[in-house]
Design a protein around this motif. Structure first.
Motif, mmCIF file in Angstrom:
data_model
loop_
_atom_site.group_PDB
_atom_site.id
_atom_site.type_symbol
_atom_site.label_atom_id
_atom_site.label_comp_id
_atom_site.label_asym_id
_atom_site.label_seq_id
_atom_site.Cartn_x
_atom_site.Cartn_y
_atom_site.Cartn_z
ATOM 1 N N ILE A 85 46.381 35.316 37.987
ATOM 2 C CA ILE A 85 45.682 36.564 38.282
ATOM 3 C C ILE A 85 46.688 37.703 38.457
ATOM 4 C CG2 ILE A 85 44.173 37.739 39.937
ATOM 5 C CD1 ILE A 85 43.081 34.907 40.634
ATOM 6 N N PRO A 86 46.569 38.752 37.657
ATOM 7 C CA PRO A 86 47.466 39.892 37.852
ATOM 8 C C PRO A 86 47.154 40.591 39.178
ATOM 9 C CG PRO A 86 45.908 40.327 36.057
ATOM 10 C CD PRO A 86 45.638 38.952 36.549
ATOM 11 N N LEU A 87 48.181 41.092 39.804
ATOM 12 C CA LEU A 87 48.006 41.718 41.115
ATOM 13 C C LEU A 87 47.021 42.883 41.060
ATOM 14 C CD1 LEU A 87 48.709 41.709 44.057
ATOM 15 C CD2 LEU A 87 50.765 43.029 43.525
ATOM 16 N N TRP A 88 47.015 43.650 39.961
ATOM 17 C CA TRP A 88 46.084 44.772 39.884
ATOM 18 C C TRP A 88 44.635 44.295 40.002
ATOM 19 C CZ3 TRP A 88 42.198 44.798 36.445
ATOM 20 C CH2 TRP A 88 42.340 44.059 35.274
ATOM 21 N N ALA A 89 44.332 43.122 39.432
ATOM 22 C CA ALA A 89 42.955 42.608 39.468
ATOM 23 C C ALA A 89 42.565 42.204 40.889
ATOM 24 C CB ALA A 89 42.808 41.430 38.513
ATOM 25 N N ALA A 90 43.450 41.518 41.578
ATOM 26 C CA ALA A 90 43.163 41.111 42.955
ATOM 27 C C ALA A 90 43.048 42.326 43.868
ATOM 28 C CB ALA A 90 44.256 40.171 43.452
#
Length: 144
Positions: A69-74
């Motif tokens: 999971i990319p940090l931007w999504a989380a």
């Protein structure tokens, strides 16, 4: 890194965080993925190179997907969940750690107390201990 360390808990908590956004968001998976990416761009929570598909969003919500999971999504999922009138709550200790991690990444706080005070009231109890752990982790410069 120990499997019980704060960051390991964050990584395990990211899929359920994404899963909550997917479950509570309004629309099909492709639309929710688009909302997530566009919100990240507009709210300056990250710059996704491409908009993920609904299938990618679903894959990110699967247990064990934390490292994918990319940090931007989380960060964006947490940003959107915190604002929901339904007042969703994290459902596990790992998910609480993920929410607290994203909370600190989404805003600039001068100290732990101001970060806790800025939380919506319904999240102060569930995130009290994880937010303290996130703050201590941040002070160790891991969140940079």
């Amino acid at each position: 890194m120990p499997q019980d360390g704060f960051y390991a808990k964050v990584r395990r908590g990211l899929p359920p965080l994404i899963g909550q956004w997917q479950a509570l968001g309004q629309g099909d998976a492709d639309r929710l993925a688009l909302i997530l990416a566009e919100t990240a761009r507009v709210a300056k929570l990250g710059q996704p190179e491409t908009t993920p598909s609904g299938a990618t969003l679903a894959a990110w919500a699967e247990p064990g997907a934390g490292d994918e999971i990319p940090l931007w999504a989380a960060r964006t999922a947490a940003f959107l969940l915190v604002q929901m009138p339904a007042r969703p709550l994290p459902k596990s200790d790992d998910e609480c750690c993920a929410w607290a991690y994203c909370w600190l990444r989404n805003r600039d706080f001068s100290d732990h107390e101001s970060a806790e005070a800025a939380l919506p009231g319904h999240l102060r109890g569930p995130l009290a201990l994880p937010l303290k752990a996130a703050w201590l982790d941040r002070q160790g410069l891991r969140l940079i």
